[in-house]
Design a protein around this motif. Structure first.
Motif, PDB file in Angstrom:
ATOM      1  N   ARG A 290      95.074  87.033   8.222  1.00  0.00           N
ATOM      2  CA  ARG A 290      95.957  87.078   7.072  1.00  0.00           C
ATOM      3  C   ARG A 290      97.323  86.518   7.408  1.00  0.00           C
ATOM      4  NH1 ARG A 290      95.789  90.310   2.228  1.00  0.00           N
ATOM      5  NH2 ARG A 290      96.528  92.209   3.147  1.00  0.00           N
ATOM      6  N   TRP A 291      97.792  86.845   8.617  1.00  0.00           N
ATOM      7  CA  TRP A 291      99.135  86.415   8.976  1.00  0.00           C
ATOM      8  C   TRP A 291      99.229  84.893   9.013  1.00  0.00           C
ATOM      9  CZ3 TRP A 291     102.292  90.414   9.041  1.00  0.00           C
ATOM     10  CH2 TRP A 291     103.639  90.153   9.324  1.00  0.00           C
ATOM     11  N   PHE A 292      98.236  84.282   9.657  1.00  0.00           N
ATOM     12  CA  PHE A 292      98.319  82.850   9.824  1.00  0.00           C
ATOM     13  C   PHE A 292      97.529  82.092   8.774  1.00  0.00           C
ATOM     14  CE2 PHE A 292     100.748  83.012  13.513  1.00  0.00           C
ATOM     15  CZ  PHE A 292     100.304  84.068  14.285  1.00  0.00           C
ATOM     16  N   ASN A 293      97.000  82.805   7.817  1.00  0.00           N
ATOM     17  CA  ASN A 293      96.272  82.154   6.738  1.00  0.00           C
ATOM     18  C   ASN A 293      95.212  81.200   7.262  1.00  0.00           C
ATOM     19  OD1 ASN A 293      96.087  82.016   3.934  1.00  0.00           O
ATOM     20  ND2 ASN A 293      98.320  82.152   3.885  1.00  0.00           N
ATOM     21  N   LEU A 294      94.334  81.770   8.061  1.00  0.00           N
ATOM     22  CA  LEU A 294      93.343  80.924   8.709  1.00  0.00           C
ATOM     23  C   LEU A 294      92.369  80.329   7.709  1.00  0.00           C
ATOM     24  CD1 LEU A 294      92.422  82.936  11.915  1.00  0.00           C
ATOM     25  CD2 LEU A 294      93.817  80.886  11.715  1.00  0.00           C
ATOM     26  N   ASP A 295      91.746  79.248   8.144  1.00  0.00           N
ATOM     27  CA  ASP A 295      90.786  78.552   7.313  1.00  0.00           C
ATOM     28  C   ASP A 295      89.576  79.456   7.048  1.00  0.00           C
ATOM     29  OD1 ASP A 295      88.242  76.306   7.567  1.00  0.00           O
ATOM     30  OD2 ASP A 295      89.852  76.037   6.105  1.00  0.00           O
ATOM     31  N   LYS A 296      88.990  79.282   5.874  1.00  0.00           N
ATOM     32  CA  LYS A 296      87.875  80.141   5.492  1.00  0.00           C
ATOM     33  C   LYS A 296      86.716  80.033   6.449  1.00  0.00           C
ATOM     34  CE  LYS A 296      88.813  80.562   0.664  1.00  0.00           C
ATOM     35  NZ  LYS A 296      88.736  79.972  -0.619  1.00  0.00           N
ATOM     36  N   ARG A 297      86.538  78.887   7.048  1.00  0.00           N
ATOM     37  CA  ARG A 297      85.385  78.756   7.930  1.00  0.00           C
ATOM     38  C   ARG A 297      85.550  79.638   9.165  1.00  0.00           C
ATOM     39  NH1 ARG A 297      85.118  72.463   8.324  1.00  0.00           N
ATOM     40  NH2 ARG A 297      87.328  72.937   8.170  1.00  0.00           N
ATOM     41  N   ILE A 298      86.818  79.655   9.699  1.00  0.00           N
ATOM     42  CA  ILE A 298      87.034  80.497  10.878  1.00  0.00           C
ATOM     43  C   ILE A 298      86.770  81.947  10.529  1.00  0.00           C
ATOM     44  CG2 ILE A 298      88.693  81.198  12.616  1.00  0.00           C
ATOM     45  CD1 ILE A 298      90.129  78.642  12.249  1.00  0.00           C
TER      46      ILE A 298
ATOM     47  N   ALA B  62      84.548  95.882  14.613  1.00  0.00           N
ATOM     48  CA  ALA B  62      85.927  96.370  14.665  1.00  0.00           C
ATOM     49  C   ALA B  62      86.862  95.236  15.077  1.00  0.00           C
ATOM     50  CB  ALA B  62      86.037  97.531  15.635  1.00  0.00           C
ATOM     51  N   ILE B  63      86.415  94.483  16.085  1.00  0.00           N
ATOM     52  CA  ILE B  63      87.232  93.345  16.519  1.00  0.00           C
ATOM     53  C   ILE B  63      87.340  92.329  15.397  1.00  0.00           C
ATOM     54  CG2 ILE B  63      87.414  91.462  18.172  1.00  0.00           C
ATOM     55  CD1 ILE B  63      86.020  93.166  20.187  1.00  0.00           C
ATOM     56  N   GLY B  64      86.207  92.121  14.709  1.00  0.00           N
ATOM     57  CA  GLY B  64      86.233  91.191  13.583  1.00  0.00           C
ATOM     58  C   GLY B  64      87.258  91.616  12.546  1.00  0.00           C
ATOM     59  N   PHE B  65      87.287  92.923  12.271  1.00  0.00           N
ATOM     60  CA  PHE B  65      88.252  93.445  11.300  1.00  0.00           C
ATOM     61  C   PHE B  65      89.676  93.158  11.757  1.00  0.00           C
ATOM     62  CE2 PHE B  65      90.788  96.128   8.810  1.00  0.00           C
ATOM     63  CZ  PHE B  65      91.452  97.042   9.612  1.00  0.00           C
ATOM     64  N   LEU B  66      89.957  93.498  13.035  1.00  0.00           N
ATOM     65  CA  LEU B  66      91.329  93.318  13.515  1.00  0.00           C
ATOM     66  C   LEU B  66      91.720  91.846  13.486  1.00  0.00           C
ATOM     67  CD1 LEU B  66      91.417  95.850  16.434  1.00  0.00           C
ATOM     68  CD2 LEU B  66      92.774  95.909  14.352  1.00  0.00           C
ATOM     69  N   PHE B  67      90.783  91.019  13.917  1.00  0.00           N
ATOM     70  CA  PHE B  67      91.100  89.599  13.966  1.00  0.00           C
ATOM     71  C   PHE B  67      91.381  89.065  12.570  1.00  0.00           C
ATOM     72  CE2 PHE B  67      91.159  85.521  15.945  1.00  0.00           C
ATOM     73  CZ  PHE B  67      90.718  84.646  14.975  1.00  0.00           C
ATOM     74  N   ASN B  68      90.410  89.279  11.674  1.00  0.00           N
ATOM     75  CA  ASN B  68      90.589  88.742  10.332  1.00  0.00           C
ATOM     76  C   ASN B  68      91.736  89.417   9.607  1.00  0.00           C
ATOM     77  OD1 ASN B  68      88.702  86.729  10.250  1.00  0.00           O
ATOM     78  ND2 ASN B  68      87.034  88.096   9.661  1.00  0.00           N
TER      79      ASN B  68
ATOM     80  N   PRO C 298      90.687  84.254  -3.951  1.00  0.00           N
ATOM     81  CA  PRO C 298      91.891  84.167  -3.101  1.00  0.00           C
ATOM     82  C   PRO C 298      91.946  85.234  -2.018  1.00  0.00           C
ATOM     83  CG  PRO C 298      92.428  84.910  -5.324  1.00  0.00           C
ATOM     84  CD  PRO C 298      91.028  84.466  -5.361  1.00  0.00           C
ATOM     85  N   GLY C 299      91.243  86.330  -2.226  1.00  0.00           N
ATOM     86  CA  GLY C 299      91.279  87.406  -1.232  1.00  0.00           C
ATOM     87  C   GLY C 299      90.184  87.299  -0.195  1.00  0.00           C
ATOM     88  N   PHE C 300      89.715  86.089   0.066  1.00  0.00           N
ATOM     89  CA  PHE C 300      88.575  85.855   0.951  1.00  0.00           C
ATOM     90  C   PHE C 300      88.743  86.562   2.297  1.00  0.00           C
ATOM     91  CE2 PHE C 300      84.863  83.302   1.753  1.00  0.00           C
ATOM     92  CZ  PHE C 300      84.871  83.026   3.107  1.00  0.00           C
ATOM     93  N   THR C 301      89.875  86.299   2.961  1.00  0.00           N
ATOM     94  CA  THR C 301      90.061  86.878   4.295  1.00  0.00           C
ATOM     95  C   THR C 301      90.086  88.390   4.236  1.00  0.00           C
ATOM     96  OG1 THR C 301      91.477  84.985   4.639  1.00  0.00           O
ATOM     97  CG2 THR C 301      91.467  86.642   6.355  1.00  0.00           C
ATOM     98  N   ARG C 302      90.801  88.901   3.224  1.00  0.00           N
ATOM     99  CA  ARG C 302      90.915  90.352   3.098  1.00  0.00           C
ATOM    100  C   ARG C 302      89.537  90.970   2.912  1.00  0.00           C
ATOM    101  NH1 ARG C 302      92.446  93.427  -1.690  1.00  0.00           N
ATOM    102  NH2 ARG C 302      92.496  91.439  -2.749  1.00  0.00           N
ATOM    103  N   TYR C 303      88.721  90.278   2.112  1.00  0.00           N
ATOM    104  CA  TYR C 303      87.372  90.769   1.838  1.00  0.00           C
ATOM    105  C   TYR C 303      86.583  90.932   3.123  1.00  0.00           C
ATOM    106  CZ  TYR C 303      82.562  90.586   0.159  1.00  0.00           C
ATOM    107  OH  TYR C 303      81.241  90.854  -0.081  1.00  0.00           O
ATOM    108  N   PHE C 304      86.596  89.880   3.947  1.00  0.00           N
ATOM    109  CA  PHE C 304      85.789  89.956   5.159  1.00  0.00           C
ATOM    110  C   PHE C 304      86.359  90.958   6.152  1.00  0.00           C
ATOM    111  CE2 PHE C 304      82.170  87.402   4.871  1.00  0.00           C
ATOM    112  CZ  PHE C 304      82.442  86.441   3.925  1.00  0.00           C
TER     113      PHE C 304
END
Lengths: 656, 530, 103
Positions: free
Chosen positions: A24-32, A13-19, A118-124
């Motif tokens: 999404r907001w800060f467009n974090l790097d894929k590795r993070i 759940a935390i992972g969901f909220l974070f990612n 392109p939707g990498f973050t959204r996916y995770f």
């Protein structure tokens, strides 16, 4: 340690909220993003293992009686009191282990698979949300919280199937999945209402403790309604139509949600309510029949599909049918056993399909593949291991679980020989179409275009390592359930016994035994000196091998034959290839029917009747006004006449 | 009782009116200043309504923060206001939504900004007044007060067919209200004749003992007025027209609060004043509610105008509310009240969202959109969450309300529960289909490619709603605690009075109205229905 | 001798005058003629009042006549002024052509 169970769903759940928010907001790097998502799952899995071992410390009888871990009151209204609470017992911890473990590896795989999307973050984010919901479902201590997870996984399924939302097909598939699921949820809701109305509680402990007070009709209705919910979520007849369409989603999603976890919720639910089901033999018969029918029906559709994922989808529906067949005949732990092994090998099969797609530049049609096994060795060998497992070849996990199901279908009190027969035939078909898949995709001559051929390559290790892990599990995963007849101890069944009951006996009589006592072979382990179980085992292995041989013959030896057969039996071929036109029938009946009803109500009734009467009233007033205003002639003498006449009349009245 | 020193409820009720009067003095050219002033007024109003929530005593079932001043003594009319657990949350919903409405009107009100803001604030006073009034005439006054501003909002700042929609809305509602006035007067006179006390005080009138046939008629009059407002099938056709033609903020407040005045009227007046009639009316009202649920969903599915779709979905949702209310058990009634709040929040949000689309493209037709998720991802996220709340996904506020309603309805009558539950399937179908046609798929119209995502003002409008959706969905007890006792008391009172009325023997049912010394009497005989 | 004439004669006469005046009001088109008919009606009423006063030996009737005549004079003045204005505005004084209040 056990009190920390609430952390298991919390990490994803935390992972969901974070990612979802920060990522999404800060467009974090894929590795993070991938580290956060995978480590959330890793922590869940780790914690599940630790709690599992804590549970093992307890004596077997105590394991099913661990007090629930309650966080806070959720909905309290009158006599209804539901909480956010988690239950640790052998069944839930096994489910948690399977869910978190397989999810973890699929997350790792996805890092490689979705790398260019392109939707990498959204996916995770969605994937983590899904696991959170699924873990809530399996760890919940009451029906309502389970329903939260139930609908939650439906939501995530919708979001992930329709992940590439800018295309129509995935968007449609997602919507179809949600709506069909909702039909099932309707049944689940009604079951909950009934349970509450009769027992005054929705907590598992309370319900199962008080269940003996329920009358047989009530219990039957409740369990049938629950099964409607299960059929929706686990894609059984008639609510399976969403699962093949769900293949529009990314392949790891198909692997996780539509093979290993979400679709198994229904089986889990019935296993959890085993007490209720054993009180309602009619429901169990329904479950078993529907399960067996689904198994063979879906297998028949898998015979002719040419899209790799579709074959696997129908295979999943079919294997789920097996699981329901198992719980329907009272072999609850066998159903869960198959759930677990299926998670391993079907999850692996899907991931392998994804690997093949990766190698073949996105191609999915088997007819354009072939002969790639040398270039994609790891994919090939792991895929083969999984196929051997699903076909039920001895030594692999699928053999042990499937065989136990078939044996119980035959021999349990609720069993029935025809159920066994259907299951066995479906097993043969399974072996056939799975090996057909392997042969056509990996072996033979390569039918791909030159350009595609150039690019065929093995997937990166981030994708192949999960494949290998799952392959290992597909082999050794079955060894926890080695049946007695082969000298094993079936520790799986033993472990689950405090929750699921010991030997599947049920209430002493079963629906089928009322029908045909000659065929109900209840508990007949020994019949006339031959050990029936070993015989059936041999029969099913033989059927599997025959299936493999036919596939070999048709697709390796004489590849022209299938086409000729197809032409010989053209109508049959067309019907089966088009999945018996079930989707089209549903579309015409339900979808179009509802739409036409809606339009009818709108145009004919709302506009035509109701609104028209309202406007009629308005019109009436206008008409009356138009009539009455003629009195206003504007001529003074007319008014004067009115005055005089009125005065005369009043005077006459006064005089009288 | 009033733990806060001063008459806070009067302040909360009339502050917007005072603000409107203040606005009168601002020259109409200073539009920015007007807007900011109106916003400040509504924010202050919201803030001063919070102490009502904070200092509300959950251990008391009766009215709190009561203000009472005799008004027209000769006729027994007094200025009598108070809140209990049922109205408290609705009052807060009103003050909350008004703030959001004013923020959302920032750019969309093109002309006559001063009049618009004044009218809105007067409307707010009217709405709160309806919710807190405990004197029937006072209630009626406030009820009518809400009509005129809404008529103006639709008729002046609305769409092309605004006059038709405004007049329809006004006359429809008025027709019901007038009948209600007759019933109020009848109640007044009957009660006065029996007890000798002529009063419009609702709490006293609860105790009125009425002949059953008369009760039926009076209940029917009240019920008609409220049923039109809710709106219940078949009195709902004013709603789609009103919503389509109203400006965005008008739709939000109409759906968010004004419709609730109808359902509130049932709980506060129609049912407790005439319990026997209310119980006898359960089948009719439940069936109409069920028809509303299913019919509303089916018609909603086939709409091609987004606002009309949401309007019909309102009919469907409020069908749930009425179904739960007339289940007459704790779960049903609590679910019903909670769903009133939920509907205000989520359908208000839906209208805000449709308004945002309209501001960009000046069309509301679903066919004109498609594939918007690609160009407006933030919007898509907010929209999705609101849609999920509307279809009652567990974890959102909508689920808590709908589940309790269906549970209550099922307990009362399983058939009602089963039919009501089908609404769950239909809601998912029409909402997701709409969402798909608008947001998913490829972009079909070139104009859509240039659409801008949400700006800060729009995000500020939607974020509080999202927070509420989640908070109300995960921690409903925070809100339930306030209404628990009031709901229990309501049910207990209604059931007790119904039981008393049904078991009254002929002797007990005789009330002596007048007697002269020679033994002749005028009696009021309460007859039991066959 | 006056008192030997039965009062009914006077009353019939005044009723006739009143009726003729009323019919005239209803039938004539020229506004000034209508006014004259109204004066006729008032005259008939006056005659009734005086007859009553005489045969009942009371002065009340006579007093009423004064009131009636005063009102008649005032009304005639105002009415004629209105007619003058109407003529200026509409160019006609025929009553059936002045129907601005027609729906």
């Amino acid at each position: 340690m056990i009190e920390l169970v609430w952390l298991i769903p919390l990490f994803p759940a935390i992972g969901f909220l974070f990612n979802g928010l920060i990522g999404r907001w800060f467009n974090l790097d894929k590795r993070i993003v991938s580290w956060v998502a995978c480590s959330a799952l890793g922590l869940s899995f780790l914690l599940s293992i630790l709690i599992f071992f804590s549970l093992l410390q307890l004596a077997p009888e105590a394991r099913a009686a661990v007090p629930d871990r309650i966080l806070f009151d959720w909905i309290v209204s009158g006599e209804l009191k539901t909480v956010i609470g988690y239950k640790v017992d052998p069944l839930s911890i096994i489910m948690a282990l399977v869910v978190s473990g397989v999810s973890f590896f699929i997350h790792v795989y996805s890092v490689g698979y979705m790398h260019d999307d392109p939707g990498f973050t959204r996916y995770f984010a969605y994937l983590n949300l899904f696991v959170f919901m699924m873990l809530t479902l399996v760890l919940a201590n009451n029906f309502l919280l389970m329903f939260v997870g139930w609908e939650g996984v439906g939501l995530c399924s919708y979001l992930l199937i329709g992940f590439w939302f800018d295309r129509d097909a995935p968007a449609n598939a997602g919507k179809k999945a949600f709506v069909v699921n909702r039909v099932g949820d309707f049944g689940f809701l009604l079951a909950m209402f009934l349970i509450f109305a009769h027992l005054g509680t929705l907590e598992f402990n309370g319900v199962f403790a008080g269940a003996h007070a329920l009358g047989p009709v009530t219990v039957t209705i409740i369990t049938l309604l629950l099964f409607v919910g299960a059929a929706g979520k686990s894609a059984q007849i008639p609510l399976y139509v969403w699962l093949p369409d769900a293949m529009e989603g990314p392949t790891p999603v198909s692997s996780l949600i539509h093979a290993a976890t979400m679709v198994t919720s229904g089986v889990y639910m019935i296993a959890r309510c085993n007490l209720l089901y054993t009180m309602a033999p009619v429901s169990m018969a329904v479950v078993a029949i529907v399960g067996a029918a689904t198994a063979i029906f879906a297998a028949s559709m898998g015979l002719l599909q040419v899209d790799i994922k579709r074959v696997l989808a129908y295979s999943t529906i079919s294997q789920l049918g097996y699981m329901f067949l198992a719980v329907g005949v009272g072999a609850f732990s066998a159903g869960i056993f198959h759930l677990m092994t299926h998670a391993f090998f079907k999850g692996l099969l899907f991931l392998g399909a994804g690997s093949v797609m990766h190698a073949m530049s996105g191609e999915l049609d088997m007819r354009n593949m072939g002969g790639i096994w040398k270039k994609t060795p790891i994919t090939f060998w792991t895929f083969l291991i999984a196929t051997l497992a699903i076909a039920g070849i001895p030594g692999f996990s699928g053999f042990f679980s499937k065989d136990e199901i078939l044996w119980q279908a035959f021999s349990s009190n609720h069993g029935y020989v025809y159920l066994w027969l259907v299951g066995a035939v479906a097993a043969g078909m399974t072996a056939f179409y799975m090996f057909r898949l392997v042969f056509v995709t990996f072996l033979g001559t390569c039918r791909a275009s030159e350009e595609v051929k150039q690019h065929i390559h093995e997937s990166p290790s981030i994708m192949t390592i999960p494949l290998i892990v799952l392959a290992v599990l597909s082999v050794i995963g079955g060894y926890v359930g080695i049946p007695h007849v082969l000298g094993g101890r079936n520790i799986f069944h033993e472990f689950l016994a405090p929750v699921l009951g010991g030997h599947p006996e049920g209430t002493g009589h079963a629906a089928f035994s009322l029908v045909q006592s000659a065929f109900a072979s209840g508990g007949a382990a020994e019949g006339g000196g031959i050990n029936m179980e070993l015989v059936l085992m041999g029969v099913s292995v033989a059927i599997a091998i025959i299936g493999i041989f036919i596939a070999f013959y048709l697709y390796i030896r004489k590849p022209e034959v299938p086409k000729r057969l197809g032409e010989r039996f053209k109508t049959l071929y067309t019907i089966v290839f088009n999945k018996y036109y079930v989707d089209e029938i549903y579309e015409a009946c339900f979808v179009k029917g509802t739409k036409r009803l809606g339009t009818f109500f709108w145009r004919e009734f709302d506009d035509g009747v109701v609104d028209r009467s309202v406007n009629l009233v308005g019109g009436l007033m206008l008409w009356l006004g138009r009539l009455l205003r003629r009195i206003q002639t504007g001529r003074v003498q007319g008014y004067a006449l009115g005055i005089i006449l009125g005065a005369v009349i009043i005077i006459i009245f006064l005089i009288r | 009782m009033n733990p806060v020193g001063f008459p806070i409820l009067t302040a909360v009720t009339f502050f917007p009116l005072a603000g409107a009067i203040l606005l009168l003095f601002v020259p109409k050219a200073k539009e920015e200043f007007l807007k900011w002033m109106a916003l400040v007024i509504s924010l202050v109003e919201f803030v001063i309504s919070l102490p009502l929530f904070i200092y509300f005593d959950e251990g008391v079932a009766g009215m709190q923060f009561v203000d009472r001043i005799p008004w027209i003594r000769e006729w027994g009319v007094s200025y009598f206001i108070g809140v209990d657990g049922i109205s408290l949350l609705l009052v807060l919903l009103t003050t909350f939504l008004t703030v959001l409405c004013i923020v959302s009107s920032w750019r969309s009100v093109g002309r006559m900004v001063k009049e618009y803001m004044i009218v809105f604030l007067i409307l707010e006073t009217g709405m709160i007044g309806v919710l807190v009034a405990l004197d029937l005439i006072l209630f009626y006054v406030f009820w009518e007060v809400t009509l005129i501003p809404m008529y103006l909002i639709i008729g002046v700042w609305g769409g092309p067919r605004r006059i038709y929609a405004a007049v329809k809305f006004f006359l429809y509602t008025m027709a019901g209200s007038v009948l209600m006035l007759v019933a109020i007067l009848a109640l007044y006179f009957l009660h006065g004749k029996v007890t000798g006390e002529y009063t419009f005080d609702v709490l006293k009138l609860y105790q009125a003992v009425l002949p059953i046939k008369t009760q039926y008629l009076m209940f029917a009059a009240f019920a008609l007025a409220f049923a039109i407002k809710v709106p219940m099938f078949p009195f709902h056709t004013w709603l789609p027209d009103a919503h389509v033609e109203a400006p965005t903020a008008g739709s939000v407040i109409l759906a968010g609060v004004l419709l609730k005045l109808g359902t509130y009227g049932f709980i506060r007046f129609a049912i407790p004043l005439f319990p026997v009639a209310a119980f006898k009316a359960v089948p009719i009202i439940s069936i109409l509610a069920l028809i509303g649920i299913i019919y509303g969903a089916l018609v909603s599915m086939m709409q091609d105008d987004l606002k009309k779709l949401v309007a019909f979905s309102s009919v469907s949702h409020l069908g749930f509310v009425m179904l739960g209310m007339f289940a007459f058990n704790v779960q049903g009634v609590q679910g019903s009240i909670y769903q009133m709040l939920n509907h205000g929040v989520s359908t208000g949000a839906l209208f805000l969202i449709v308004g945002m689309l309209y501001e960009r493209r000046h069309t509301r037709m679903i066919a004109d959109f498609g594939g918007l998720s690609k160009v407006m991802p933030v919007f898509a996220t907010f929209f999705m969450i609101v849609v999920l709340s509307s279809i009652a996904l567990p974890g959102t506020n909508g689920f808590v309300g709908e589940f309790l309603i269906l549970l209550g309805a099922f307990k009362a009558n399983p058939v009602y529960g089963i039919f009501g539950a089908t609404g769950v399937i239909l809601a998912a179908a029409y909402m997701l289909w709409m969402f798909q046609r608008v947001m998913f798929g490829a972009i079909t119209h070139e104009e859509n490619r240039a659409l801008k995502d949400l700006n800060v003002r729009e995000i500020v409008t939607l974020v509080p709603i999202i927070i509420l959706i989640v908070w109300m969905g995960v921690f409903p007890t925070f809100f339930f605690k306030k209404m628990d006792l009031s709901v229990q008391r309501f049910l207990y009172d209604v059931k007790a009075r119904y039981a008393a009325a049904m078991t009254a023997t002929p002797e007990e049912g005789r009330l002596i109205l007048a007697e002269d010394g020679n033994g002749s009497r005028v009696e009021l005989v309460m007859q039991e229905k066959e | 001798m006056l008192s030997s004439i039965p009062p009914i004669c006077y009353l019939i006469v005044s009723a006739l005058i009143f009726a003729i005046g009323a019919v005239g009001v209803l039938v004539r088109r020229n506004a000034i003629v209508i006014f004259m008919c109204i004066e006729m009606m008032l005259g008939g009423v006056n005659l009734t009042l005086i007859t009553a006063a005489h045969y009942l030996h009371s002065l009340d009737g006579v007093l009423m006549v004064f009131f009636v005549m005063t009102v008649a004079a005032a009304e005639a003045a105002v009415g004629l002024a209105i007619f003058v204005l109407l003529f200026r505005g509409r160019g006609t004084i025929k009553v059936d052509e002045i129907n601005l209040l027609k729906w």
